[in-house]
Design a protein around this motif. Structure first.
Motif, short mmCIF file in Angstrom:
data_model
loop_
_atom_site.label_atom_id
_atom_site.label_comp_id
_atom_site.label_asym_id
_atom_site.label_seq_id
_atom_site.Cartn_x
_atom_site.Cartn_y
_atom_site.Cartn_z
N HIS A 50 -1.99 -3.20 -9.72
CA HIS A 50 -1.03 -2.48 -10.58
C HIS A 50 -1.41 -1.01 -10.81
O HIS A 50 -0.53 -0.16 -10.91
CB HIS A 50 -0.84 -3.22 -11.92
CG HIS A 50 -1.92 -2.98 -12.92
ND1 HIS A 50 -3.17 -3.55 -12.79
CD2 HIS A 50 -1.96 -2.20 -14.04
CE1 HIS A 50 -3.92 -3.13 -13.81
NE2 HIS A 50 -3.22 -2.33 -14.57
N ASP A 51 -2.70 -0.70 -10.85
CA ASP A 51 -3.14 0.68 -11.07
C ASP A 51 -3.68 1.33 -9.79
O ASP A 51 -4.46 2.28 -9.86
CB ASP A 51 -4.23 0.72 -12.15
CG ASP A 51 -3.65 0.77 -13.57
OD1 ASP A 51 -2.45 1.07 -13.71
OD2 ASP A 51 -4.41 0.51 -14.52
N LYS A 54 -3.81 5.04 -9.57
CA LYS A 54 -4.37 5.73 -10.73
C LYS A 54 -5.50 6.69 -10.35
O LYS A 54 -5.86 7.58 -11.12
CB LYS A 54 -4.88 4.70 -11.74
CG LYS A 54 -5.10 5.22 -13.13
CD LYS A 54 -3.91 4.99 -14.02
CE LYS A 54 -4.18 5.54 -15.43
NZ LYS A 54 -3.16 5.17 -16.39
N HIS A 84 1.96 6.89 -12.12
CA HIS A 84 1.02 6.07 -11.34
C HIS A 84 1.59 4.69 -11.04
O HIS A 84 1.24 4.08 -10.04
CB HIS A 84 -0.33 5.95 -12.07
CG HIS A 84 -0.34 4.95 -13.16
ND1 HIS A 84 0.18 5.20 -14.40
CD2 HIS A 84 -0.78 3.67 -13.20
CE1 HIS A 84 0.04 4.13 -15.16
NE2 HIS A 84 -0.53 3.19 -14.45
N HIS A 110 5.19 -1.69 -14.63
CA HIS A 110 4.14 -2.15 -15.54
C HIS A 110 3.88 -1.21 -16.73
O HIS A 110 3.37 -1.65 -17.74
CB HIS A 110 2.83 -2.48 -14.80
CG HIS A 110 1.90 -1.31 -14.57
ND1 HIS A 110 1.86 -0.60 -13.40
CD2 HIS A 110 0.97 -0.74 -15.37
CE1 HIS A 110 0.94 0.35 -13.50
NE2 HIS A 110 0.39 0.29 -14.68
N THR A 111 4.25 0.04 -16.63
CA THR A 111 3.95 0.95 -17.75
C THR A 111 5.02 0.95 -18.83
O THR A 111 4.70 0.91 -20.01
CB THR A 111 3.72 2.39 -17.25
OG1 THR A 111 2.77 2.35 -16.19
CG2 THR A 111 3.17 3.27 -18.35
N ASP A 128 -1.74 -6.16 -18.69
CA ASP A 128 -2.31 -4.82 -18.75
C ASP A 128 -2.74 -4.47 -20.19
O ASP A 128 -3.69 -3.73 -20.39
CB ASP A 128 -1.23 -3.84 -18.26
CG ASP A 128 -1.79 -2.45 -17.98
OD1 ASP A 128 -3.00 -2.32 -17.75
OD2 ASP A 128 -0.98 -1.50 -18.00
FE LIG Z 1 -1.23 1.43 -15.40
#
Ligand SMILES: [Fe+2]
Ligand SMILES: [Fe+2]
Length: 192
Positions: A50-51, A54, A84, A110-111, A128
């Motif tokens: 998911h990240d 980043k 991201h 996801h954010t 998360d």
């Molecule tokens: Fe994230």
């Protein structure tokens, strides 16, 4: 690519702390998928990756999004933290060979979350927030609700983020408001 190959590659692009966070989100996502009957392998991959974008610097992120011709709205353009997840869904496909739309969407959303999330999207959104290393006011309640009532957990997570954004005086993306409203309406509909 196997999950171990993904981990190996991911570890090279993220800080040790971000990599640890990714593994914890993966573990949490798997547990939630087991509880809510979502696809466990998809949850594992989406949680881990998911990240995955980043690690990119801000200027690099904008350049990459342009390269892949990703369309951004005005608030996304002005809110680097949102980028991201968008670039992450591109990287999951381009760098990790993920073709599955549900996984890519779970990473994308996801954010902010959004209204009408799939169970996989809800799981990644929530995982998360509640992974073991998280420490913010209300995290215990969020952890408890995640495994009791995922919609209630989404409301807690949205409230916490919105409160933080208000404190900082930053732009609020409507998607998070919509995610929160949708979760509240789903809870109300159940109790009607
Ligand atoms: Fe994230
Ligand atoms: Fe994360």
């Amino acid at each position: 690519m196997t999950i171990d190959e993904m981990k190996e590659r991911l570890e090279q692009t993220l800080s040790p702390e971000r990599f640890r966070h990714s593994e914890e989100v993966m573990n949490e996502a798997v547990r939630l998928a087991e509880l809510y009957g979502a696809d466990i392998e998809k949850a594992r991959i989406a949680g881990l990756l998911h990240d995955c974008a980043k690690g990119a610097r801000k200027d690099e992120t904008y350049k990459e999004l342009e390269k892949y011709r990703v369309v951004l709205d005005d608030i996304q353009k002005r809110t680097p933290v949102l980028l991201h997840s968008i670039l992450g869904s591109v990287y999951a496909k381009e760098h990790y060979g993920v073709e599955d739309r549900e996984i890519l969407d779970a990473i994308y959303w996801h954010t902010t979350g959004k209204a009408g999330m799939t169970m996989l999207e809800k799981i990644i959104f929530v995982a998360d927030y509640i992974e073991r290393g998280r420490n913010y006011e209300g995290v215990e309640e969020a952890r408890k609700q995640a495994y009791t009532d995922i919609e209630k957990c989404i409301v807690i997570c949205c409230n916490s983020t919105i409160r933080y954004i208000l404190q900082k005086g930053r732009l609020i993306h409507p998607h998070i408001i919509e995610a929160r409203n949708d979760a509240i309406m789903q809870i109300e509909r159940r109790t009607d």
